[in-house]
Motif scaffolding. Structure first.
Motif, short mmCIF file in Angstrom:
data_model
loop_
_atom_site.label_atom_id
_atom_site.label_comp_id
_atom_site.label_asym_id
_atom_site.label_seq_id
_atom_site.Cartn_x
_atom_site.Cartn_y
_atom_site.Cartn_z
N THR A 235 8.97 -6.25 3.42
CA THR A 235 8.82 -4.79 3.53
C THR A 235 9.33 -4.09 2.27
O THR A 235 9.19 -2.89 2.15
CB THR A 235 9.57 -4.25 4.75
OG1 THR A 235 10.97 -4.55 4.62
CG2 THR A 235 9.05 -4.89 6.03
N ASN B 149 2.84 -11.00 6.41
CA ASN B 149 1.92 -10.05 5.80
C ASN B 149 0.92 -9.58 6.85
O ASN B 149 -0.06 -10.26 7.16
CB ASN B 149 1.19 -10.72 4.63
CG ASN B 149 0.33 -9.74 3.86
OD1 ASN B 149 0.23 -8.58 4.22
ND2 ASN B 149 -0.28 -10.22 2.81
N TYR C 231 -0.49 -6.41 6.71
CA TYR C 231 -1.08 -5.18 6.21
C TYR C 231 -2.57 -5.34 5.90
O TYR C 231 -3.04 -6.41 5.51
CB TYR C 231 -0.34 -4.71 4.96
CG TYR C 231 1.14 -4.59 5.18
CD1 TYR C 231 1.66 -3.59 5.99
CD2 TYR C 231 2.03 -5.50 4.62
CE1 TYR C 231 3.02 -3.48 6.23
CE2 TYR C 231 3.40 -5.40 4.85
CZ TYR C 231 3.88 -4.40 5.65
OH TYR C 231 5.22 -4.30 5.89
N TYR D 106 0.72 -0.54 4.35
CA TYR D 106 1.97 -0.69 3.60
C TYR D 106 2.15 0.61 2.84
O TYR D 106 1.35 0.91 1.94
CB TYR D 106 1.90 -1.88 2.65
CG TYR D 106 3.16 -2.08 1.84
CD1 TYR D 106 4.18 -2.90 2.30
CD2 TYR D 106 3.35 -1.43 0.63
CE1 TYR D 106 5.34 -3.08 1.57
CE2 TYR D 106 4.51 -1.59 -0.10
CZ TYR D 106 5.50 -2.41 0.38
OH TYR D 106 6.66 -2.57 -0.35
#
Length: 466
Positions: free
Chosen positions: A48, A243, A245, A359
């Motif tokens: 993040t 991941n 996103y 993101y």
């Protein structure tokens, strides 16, 4: 370079505040030696926070301490009352069997513990981190640079302002784009470094020579090696489950123009004699100071001012005490509006995914839409590269580390990869675990792009005083 581990010795030297040192190594035959040594170096704290400042390296050392000198409860130890958090540890490694030693990192103790046996502390475990943890917790120093400063120069000014030797700071020239409004806001250094590194798609780490590196995340900044398969024990090629996103959303401030007007209004209490008013905050993104006005029924003397970052210090002299005195500062300031750009992620396994997860990154710096979109595209590309991780268990040389580029051409792995995490475990056996991403060379920035005129500086100059 010999690719596989060659039983390279590791040495540590601890420096105590009473002026004494403690030295030992892995190949020691004396009453003290290194039982195990673990070192983890990474570009990322977590998925993040892809860019910015991290505690880049951590070590954990177990020491055989027959003489009980590292027992924090041993009042007879020469280090008694000086063992614990903050003790400096310098580590070294030798690639010629101890004839010469190379730097392997400088660290500061974060944890000190041990196991006892019949009143003696045979094994001591010491955990330590590099200097980054302490750097991040500093307050932003007062700076005078405002408009048109290069990003790299701003980073260096902040680090030097908290006491870092300028010679230690190594900033890649590709990150020296000029900022329209390069103000480091009144906050911790850690927040500032994260903000500006996200705006530059950069990472900041401390290397084994104790240099502070600020480098573009999309390129290698170490050495390049051709790697055979004889030092590789296991390869795990998988998608990064962290991941999740599907697109990147980059918020930024878009410039509208400049105006002249009030940049500060405050009420103060004047006392008889000299009054120092420090850190009065600007209410706008000020480029310069044109006038300082003090509304008072009495005679006020003006001792000067110092403007910096996002505020100002003003010195006044009064013959009497007075409450609720108005101070107004006028000057030129930038106006902006918050905008955002979006870049889609081109995953083959997520193209048909109906779930849209962004993101998000907020960039406080004023930019054009073209520059913001370029940043967003670079961030999207880096996330794409992190979607496929290679976790490799090896006995490769300790010389290989984060930022290096590895070329493979064998039946285990083919292609070019960048090292983003390096974990060395040395005990009864040696293991080196590397995390790799596919390497992709991109144009990081246009050469020395100028967003504004040369840097503007606010100085102690004579102003009309009313």
């Amino acid at each position: 370079m010999r690719q596989c581990w060659n039983d390279e010795p590791i040495k540590i030297v601890m420096y105590f505040d009473n002026g004494l040192t403690y030295e030992t190594q892995t190949h020691s035959l004396s009453n003290n030696s290194i039982v195990s040594f673990v070192k983890r170096k990474s570009e990322q704290t977590n998925f993040t926070n892809l860019f910015g400042s991290v505690t880049s390296t951590e070590i954990s050392v177990k020491l055989f301490d027959v003489l009980d000198r590292l027992n924090i409860q041993n009042s007879g130890s020469p280090y008694y009352n000086y063992m614990g958090q903050g003790v400096e540890i310098k580590t070294y490694i030798s690639y010629d069997n101890g004839t010469s030693w190379e730097n392997y990192g400088t660290y500061y103790v974060s944890s000190w513990s041990g196991s006892f046996n019949n009143g003696f502390q045979d094994i001591v475990q010491i955990d330590a981190v590099d200097e980054m943890r302490y750097i991040l917790n500093n307050d932003i120093p007062k700076l005078s640079t405002y408009s048109g400063i290069k990003a790299g120069e701003l980073i260096k000014k902040v680090l030097v302002g908290i006491g870092i030797d300028a010679e230690r700071i190594k900033i890649d020239k590709s990150l020296d784009t000029k900022l329209l409004f390069g103000v480091a806001e009144d906050q911790k250094v850690g927040y500032f470094l994260n903000d500006i590194c996200q705006a530059l798609c950069a990472v900041i780490i401390i290397n084994d020579d104790n240099d502070i590196l600020v480098m573009p995340a999309l390129v290698g900044y170490g050495k390049e090696y051709n790697i055979g398969k004889e030092c590789i024990e296991q390869v795990n090629n998988s998608n990064n489950n962290r991941n999740i996103y599907t697109y990147v959303k980059c918020k930024y401030n878009k410039r509208k123009g400049t105006q002249n007007g009030s940049i500060l209004y405050d009420k103060v209490e004047l006392k008889t004699g000299v009054n120092d008013f420090n850190n009065l905050k600007f209410s706008a993104k000020a480029l310069n100071v044109r006038e300082i006005r003090v509304e008072s029924d009495n005679s006020i003397g003006f001792g000067g001012f110092t403007a910096y970052q996002d505020g100002i210090d003003i010195d006044l002299k009064s013959e009497v005490s007075e409450d609720d005195v108005d101070i107004t500062v006028s000057g030129e300031y930038i106006t902006s509006v918050e905008k955002y750009e979006i870049s889609e992620l081109n995953y083959t396994d997520k193209k048909n995914d109906t779930r849209k997860v962004s993101y998000e990154m907020y960039n406080q710096y004023i930019q054009t839409s073209e520059e913001a979109k370029a940043i967003c595209d670079k961030m999207a590309r880096y996330i794409e590269l992190n979607n496929r991780l290679i976790i490799m268990k090896t006995i490769l040389s300790p010389m290989i580390t984060v930022g290096d580029i590895l070329n493979f051409d064998n039946n285990l792995l083919k292609g070019k990869y960048k090292v983003i995490e390096d974990r060395v475990v040395l005990g009864t056996e040696y293991t080196k675990i590397l995390t790799l991403i596919p390497y992709d060379i991109l144009a990081v920035w246009e050469d020395d792009k100028v967003w504004d005129d040369d840097a503007m500086w606010i100085e102690n100059i004579s102003l009309p005083f009313k």
